[in-house]
Each structure stands twice: as structure tokens, then as C-alpha cells.
Design a protein around this motif. Structure first.
Motif, short mmCIF file in Angstrom:
data_model
loop_
_atom_site.label_atom_id
_atom_site.label_comp_id
_atom_site.label_asym_id
_atom_site.label_seq_id
_atom_site.Cartn_x
_atom_site.Cartn_y
_atom_site.Cartn_z
N THR A 1 0.84 -1.20 0.00
CA THR A 1 0.00 0.00 0.00
C THR A 1 0.87 1.25 0.00
O THR A 1 0.65 2.18 -0.78
CB THR A 1 -0.93 0.01 1.23
N GLN B 1 1.24 4.00 -3.08
CA GLN B 1 0.85 5.38 -2.78
C GLN B 1 2.03 6.34 -2.88
O GLN B 1 1.91 7.53 -2.59
CB GLN B 1 0.21 5.46 -1.40
N GLU C 1 -6.78 0.20 -6.68
CA GLU C 1 -6.88 0.83 -5.37
C GLU C 1 -6.34 -0.12 -4.30
O GLU C 1 -6.48 -1.33 -4.41
CB GLU C 1 -8.35 1.15 -5.07
#
Length: 402
Positions: free
Chosen positions: A207, A211, A247
Motif C-alpha cells: 500500500t 501510494q 486501489e
């Protein structure tokens, strides 16, 4: 990679279970969407990991003649051990020392030698790499390898061979092999299908990478989802995920516990913490499923019985069905009967009572009493606490539930 995944499907097809998508009426009704479960917890060896391990071994038979080795928190270990047993070759598996006993025993059941080493996967991986070089064994990486990724990608092929109208797929993520494989296949035939990855808040290297944030190799904390507790994602998987993952979200330990509990209670399924994170993401409203056709990939079901007990308890607390209250009472006849009468009037069920008389922080003539209560939800707990305080009791709630 699309064609490689199709080849992997042919290669491993006769060795694995082909489990149809399971439509969950309960979850679908609760969240007003069509929710399908891809039940890899019912797969051979109890996890999707058998797919990548088998594909790697079958594709590289000649290189495996001296034996194979892997590092794993458990599920990849069983896949490698099972594949080695099929070809009658030796297998060594290096596991972190805190690996659940059920995963150790299951790996040994398939004939592999288990070596416990290190506090986490990364330390076990380093040790396995050293042994592989010293003993000339074929190393099977749990995620950062094309053959393994393609094996995991066969899940995507199975999903779309059964239902081509899927709006999104929610996938647990550790090192990234599973989501990289699924995403590579799905995006080739259905670019509009959304691929959502889920990690635990406590260990979320992929993650942070996607990001654009830096992360430290030491960035990790204990998690119920130990099967995806990989601090640093793979180089190859990261490259693929940048292109196929739409996502990434992270979920709390409470949400993971709640999801495991609900799988047991509502769906009659035993699911490990890593396999429960897609449902945890739905619970936490991190993935919108309303009016959408969604597949939750339930990656595994190899969970230690002792851990199930702890997760159930945590799930009961997080949903307000169990609470501990500590109250200071005057140490005199009738005091306990008085408060238990008040609790009974609230509709809470007393499961256990503990007295603490010899505490130097207590005023003389007082005793501290802890009540373990079965309750009906967070609002019920609030009502119990409010009523007790209205009766003059000083109440402390022994958990951070509200």
C-alpha cells in the motif's frame, strides 16, 4: 503474462480443486450488492498458494531434481510441500518461529522438513536463500516470481470463465503475487473490472509503495492476518501492481477479527485472518459494493485453533457482544447483590465476577470488582454503563470500544 497464466491453468488443472463462486445472500443483502466468494480456503492445502507453487515446480522439473526450498509463514509452505510430494522430491521449508502450529504440522504432513527461524517472513527468507545456495536446492519464492504469479493468476481465469460480468475483485495482499496474477489476467479481458487490494493496517508495505510513500523494512506490528504480514513487497509484483491494481486499502485488527467471526457464525466457514481482509474492507466501508457485482477472494483457511479463540473474543468485544466493567464497591454485605441486581435489570448477562481486595490503590473498606458481561451491542453497553452510573457506581470500561 496472459498466455502464461492460461498455460499455468492447463499445467496445474488436474491437481487442484475447481470451486465454483459462492453467492453470499447474507452479505449481499446487508450491503445491497451481489457478493460472490472465491473460496480458496477450501482449496487443497487450505489456500490459493498451491497454485503458484505447483506451477513453478511442474514447469521446472529438471531444476528441482536435487530438492526444493522455500520460506513461508505457512500457506506457501504447504503448496511447495504438496508439489514436491507429487514429484517425489525432497522439500525444506523455513518458517518464522511464531508460525501457527496447524501450518507447521500440515507442512510436515506433506513430507517437508520444517526449519523454524527468524521473527518474521523476511528473516526466514534470508535463511532459506542461504540454505538454497549452500545445498544447491531450487528456491521457490512465495510471490516475487513469474511462474508463481502466473499460478496465482489462474484464480482470475476461473472467476471469468464462470461469470464475465464482474465489476470488481477484492484481494488480500502480502507480497503481491496473488493480486499481480489476478490483475494481469483480468485487466487483459475486462479492463473496466476494478482490482482492489487489502492489507492490514499493521503491515502494509505494498500500500505504501503504490501510494508513493517510502517504507522501512522494520515497519511492522503484530497482526491477525499473519499470512499477509510481508513488510516489503516484491520487486516484480510491485511493477505489475502499478499497472493492474486500481486501489489499495488497509483494515484494522478489529475489522479483521469481526470478519473472521462472521465467516464462522454467518457463513459457516473457517477463514484465516489474511483471507478475511476483503470482507473486513467491506465492513469498514473502504470498498463500495452497493449495486455492484463483487468477488471477495478468500485466500486461505489455515488458522490455529488457539488463534480462533482469541479472534472470536476480539470480535465479540469489537461488536459489543462482550465487555468487561471494573467498579469499586464498598466491601460490605449486600453490595455485590445490589449491583448484580442493577446489571440484571439492564438485560446484560453476567459471565464472570472477579474481586480484587488487596490493592494498595483502593481506599480502606473498598474492593475492586470486574464483571464480564454478555451484551447485545455497543448501544446496549452504553445503556448498561449509563444506568450503573445513574445508580452512583463509578464504572470503567476495560476496552477501547467507544
Amino acid at each position: 503474462m496472459f498466455e502464461e497464466i492460461k498455460n499455468a491453468s492447463t499445467r496445474i488443472g488436474k491437481y487442484i480443486k475447481h470451486i465454483p463462486l459462492y453467492y453470499s445472500n447474507r452479505i449481499s443483502e446487508l450491503y445491497e450488492g451481489d457478493i460472490f466468494l472465491k473460496l480458496e480456503n477450501l482449496q487443497k492445502t487450505g489456500s490459493f498458494k498451491i497454485r503458484g507453487a505447483l506451477n513453478s515446480i511442474l514447469k521446472n522439473k529438471d531444476k528441482c531434481s536435487s530438492g526444493v526450498i522455500a520460506a513461508s509463514a505457512g500457506n506457501h509452505a504447504q503448496g511447495v510441500a504438496y508439489g514436491a510430494q507429487l514429484l517425489d522430491i525432497s522439500a525444506k521449508i523455513v518458517m518464522p518461529v511464531d508460525t501457527p502450529l496447524v501450518k507447521i504440522k500440515s507442512t510436515e504432513f506433506y513430507g517437508a522438513e520444517v526449519i523454524l527461524y527468524g521473527e518474521n517472513y523476511d528473516e526466514a527468507y534470508k535463511k532459506a536463500s542461504e540454505i538454497a545456495e549452500d545445498e544447491k536446492l531450487f528456491f521457490i519464492h512465495p510471490f516475487d516470481n513469474n511462474d508463481v504469479i502466473c499460478g496465482q493468476g489462474t484464480i482470475g481465469e476461473e472467476i471469468f470463465s464462470e461469470n464475465k460480468k464482474i465489476d470488481q475483485i477484492i484481494v488480500p495482499v502480502g507480497g503481491g503475487g496473488l493480486i499481480a496474477g489476478i490483475g494481469s489476467f483480468v485487466k487483459e479481458i475486462s479492463p473496466s473490472t476494478k482490482i482492489i487490494g487489502v492489507q492490514a493496517d499493521n503491515v502494509c508495505g505494498m500500500t505504501r509503495f503504490l501510494q508513493g510513500r517510502s517504507f522501512s523494512d522494520n515497519m511492522a506490528a503484530p497482526t491477525l492476518a499473519e499470512g499477509i504480514a510481508v513488510k516489503k513487497p516484491g520487486k516484480r509484483t510491485s511493477e505489475i501492481c502499478e499497472n493492474v491494481v486500481d486501489e489499495m486499502v488497509t483494515v484494522s485488527e478489529n475489522d479483521i477479527a469481526r470478519a473472521v467471526l462472521d465467516f464462522i457464525e454467518l457463513s459457516k466457514l473457517v477463514v484465516e485472518g489474511a483471507g478475511a481482509v476483503p470482507l473486513a474492507a467491506v465492513y469498514a466501508s473502504l470498498a463500495d459494493v452497493k449495486n455492484l457485482r463483487t468477488v471477495l477472494v478468500i485466500s486461505g483457511g489455515n488458522i490455529d485453533v488457539n488463534l480462533i479463540t482469541r479472534i472470536i473474543n476480539k470480535g465479540l468485544i469489537s461488536t459489543g457482544r462482550f465487555v468487561e466493567l471494573t467498579i469499586s464497591l464498598r466491601d460490605r454485605p449486600g453490595a455485590l447483590a445490589g449491583i448484580t441486581g442493577v446489571i440484571a435489570e439492564t438485560g446484560a448477562n453476567i459471565l464472570n465476577i472477579e474481586h480484587f481486595r488487596f490493592d494498595n490503590t483502593l481506599p480502606v473498606g473498598f474492593t475492586r470488582v470486574t464483571f464480564s458481561l454478555e451484551t447485545k451491542g455497543l448501544e446496549h453497553i452504553r445503556n448498561v454503563v449509563e444506568i450503573l452510573r445513574q445508580h452512583g457506581y463509578d464504572v470503567n470500561v476495560n476496552s477501547q470500544i467507544f
